[in-house]
Design a protein around this motif. Structure first.
Motif, mmCIF file in Angstrom:
data_model
loop_
_atom_site.group_PDB
_atom_site.id
_atom_site.type_symbol
_atom_site.label_atom_id
_atom_site.label_comp_id
_atom_site.label_asym_id
_atom_site.label_seq_id
_atom_site.Cartn_x
_atom_site.Cartn_y
_atom_site.Cartn_z
ATOM 1 N N TYR A 165 0.836 -1.204 0.000
ATOM 2 C CA TYR A 165 0.000 0.000 0.000
ATOM 3 C C TYR A 165 0.872 1.257 0.000
ATOM 4 O O TYR A 165 0.625 2.197 -0.756
ATOM 5 C CB TYR A 165 -0.910 -0.020 1.228
ATOM 6 N N PRO A 170 -7.953 -2.005 0.575
ATOM 7 C CA PRO A 170 -7.817 -3.214 1.397
ATOM 8 C C PRO A 170 -8.519 -4.418 0.770
ATOM 9 O O PRO A 170 -8.068 -5.557 0.955
ATOM 10 C CB PRO A 170 -8.446 -2.814 2.734
ATOM 11 N N SER A 197 -5.988 -5.785 -1.532
ATOM 12 C CA SER A 197 -4.904 -6.438 -0.787
ATOM 13 C C SER A 197 -5.274 -7.860 -0.400
ATOM 14 O O SER A 197 -4.498 -8.810 -0.616
ATOM 15 C CB SER A 197 -4.583 -5.644 0.480
ATOM 16 N N PHE A 199 -8.511 -2.913 6.512
ATOM 17 C CA PHE A 199 -7.392 -1.965 6.477
ATOM 18 C C PHE A 199 -6.684 -1.906 7.833
ATOM 19 O O PHE A 199 -5.453 -1.783 7.895
ATOM 20 C CB PHE A 199 -7.881 -0.579 6.059
ATOM 21 N N GLN A 247 -4.472 -5.076 7.943
ATOM 22 C CA GLN A 247 -3.243 -5.036 7.153
ATOM 23 C C GLN A 247 -2.266 -3.980 7.649
ATOM 24 O O GLN A 247 -1.055 -4.119 7.458
ATOM 25 C CB GLN A 247 -3.546 -4.828 5.668
#
Length: 433
Positions: free
Chosen positions: A339, A351, A354, A409, A412
């Motif tokens: 990111y 996210p 991801s 989010f 991560q």
């Protein structure tokens, strides 16, 4: 435990998300469940409906309020480098010569290789990684140790003996013929044995002569079912040396193309400094470019240009830790660094993107999406249980989270191995708690 049901908040992707609001790209159920039978996912749905399909004798494991996802997939790392993580060097070449090549020579010792293999797989499971594609060393002992430990844990793993016949210490050199013979023997023993898959593994163009690349071409032609894994365009100093060693090739990618090493099961780590010609060539061949953010930042190699690779050319891409140039086994930390790398280039990576990439996206990159990467019926029950409140700081942050994307989010950005509460390998709980 042949048949049982797992209850929790289910999340599994159907395809790549197009935005933060792309709810059709994933399946999510606040009170979902999976029926696991003999290591496979037999059914998925709301718990109230699924419990009608089991008997009172079938075990129910309740993981609420935590998330249940497919296991993370790491498509590029080095099992032999876990003791050189966090080794100080100015760039890739110095790091290889000063630390990595010295460490890899130890893997001729089968006892040492077995010890590291055990630690390596412990770390993967602790961090929620259930499948990975790994380089071993030139020593068959390292490959044997890798696959033996993976088999013992019943993990779906890809690995292979590195092939190098120049520009490395004598203790790490084979010959073109020896690299061929040993690789062929290991393929015959391990590829398709249980859940084990083989990757033909010339380290990179710098360490393989024309003769070795030619024999790699032969090996891949004889075993098209295998993967090809190597490195491409990671570091400017590396690229300069490659041009010197292969003066008749148009560019770095042209070397691999010349020897027919591009293809739908060819995995190229890094791919940072590619020309438009190279990007188009990789895209047309359906090869995979692998983003290794923590390694690229740690070694100062450069910034992966995701949009350049995917927007115009629809190049297949993946996301990986690249241990031990990479600095964390955690795919959560890898998402976090990815990111940031893309933020520096004004490229958005949500996210949802991801978590898609680290599960189904990486499974597709490895052509394994029918087995792993999602919670589809019939796939292997390789699962992880994630807590977004694993630390006091995360608990405090979660008080203001209002939707799934925000929670992902937080995971991560603030999560690590502590957020991975349990890992199931073919339906078997495998993380020591």
């Amino acid at each position: 435990m042949n048949k049982f049901i797992i209850r929790g908040r289910i999340l599994s992707f159907n395809r790549a998300p197009t935005s933060l609001n792309d709810g059709e790209s994933y399946y999510y159920d606040e009170d979902g469940a999976l029926i696991i039978n003999n290591g496979l996912i037999e059914d998925i749905g709301n718990f109230t409906e699924l419990k009608k399909k089991i008997t009172k004798d079938d075990l129910t494991i309740d993981h609420r309020p935590n998330l249940i996802l497919p296991g993370f997939i790491d498509p590029h790392l080095h099992f032999s480098q876990i003791q050189v993580i966090a080794s100080y060097a100015s760039n890739l070449i110095e790091w290889l010569e000063k630390y990595t090549f010295l460490e890899e020579q130890r893997f001729k010792d089968i006892d040492y290789a077995k010890k590291i293999a055990k630690s390596f797989f412990d770390q993967l499971i602790n961090n929620g990684t259930t499948t990975a594609a790994s380089f071993c060393t030139i020593h068959p002992e390292s490959v044997e140790s890798f696959f033996e430990e993976s088999s013992r844990r019943n993990m779906l793993m890809i690995g292979g003996k590195i092939m190098m016949d120049r520009n490395a210490p004598v203790g790490l050199l084979d010959t073109a013929q020896k690299g061929y013979d040993e690789s062929k023997s290991l393929i015959n023993k391990w590829h398709g044995r249980g859940r084990q898959l083989y990757a033909i593994s010339p380290r990179f163009a710098i360490t393989s002569s024309n003769e070795q690349l030619e024999i790699t071409k032969t090996l891949l032609k004889e075993h098209p079912e295998c993967y090809l894994q190597t490195h491409l365009s990671e570091n400017m100093e590396e690229i300069k040396l490659v041009k010197k060693l292969f003066p008749n090739c148009k560019d770095y990618t042209d070397i691999y193309d010349k020897y027919n090493l591009l293809g739908s099961k060819s995995l190229f780590g890094h791919c940072i400094h590619l020309s438009e010609r190279e990007i188009e060539l990789i895209s047309q061949s359906r090869s995979i470019a692998i983003f290794c953010p923590t390694s690229n930042l740690f070694l100062g190699s450069g910034l992966y240009k995701l949009q350049n690779l995917t927007n115009k050319n629809s190049l297949r891409t993946a996301l990986a830790t690249d241990i031990g140039g990479g600095t964390s086994f955690s795919m959560l930390k890898t998402m976090d660094e990815a990111y940031k790398v893309l933020q520096l280039q004004n490229q958005r990576f949500t996210p949802l993107n991801s978590f898609y990439q680290s599960t189904l996206g990486n499974a597709k990159a490895l052509s394994l999406e029918k087995k792993i990467g999602s919670l589809e019926v019939g796939t292997d029950a390789d699962l992880i249980i994630l807590s977004s409140k694993a630390t006091s700081a995360m608990k405090t942050r979660m008080e203001r989270v209002v939707n799934l994307s925000e929670e992902l989010f937080v995971l991560q950005t603030m999560g690590d191995d502590r957020s991975v509460l349990q890992v199931y390998i073919k339906g078997v709980p495998s993380k020591k708690i």
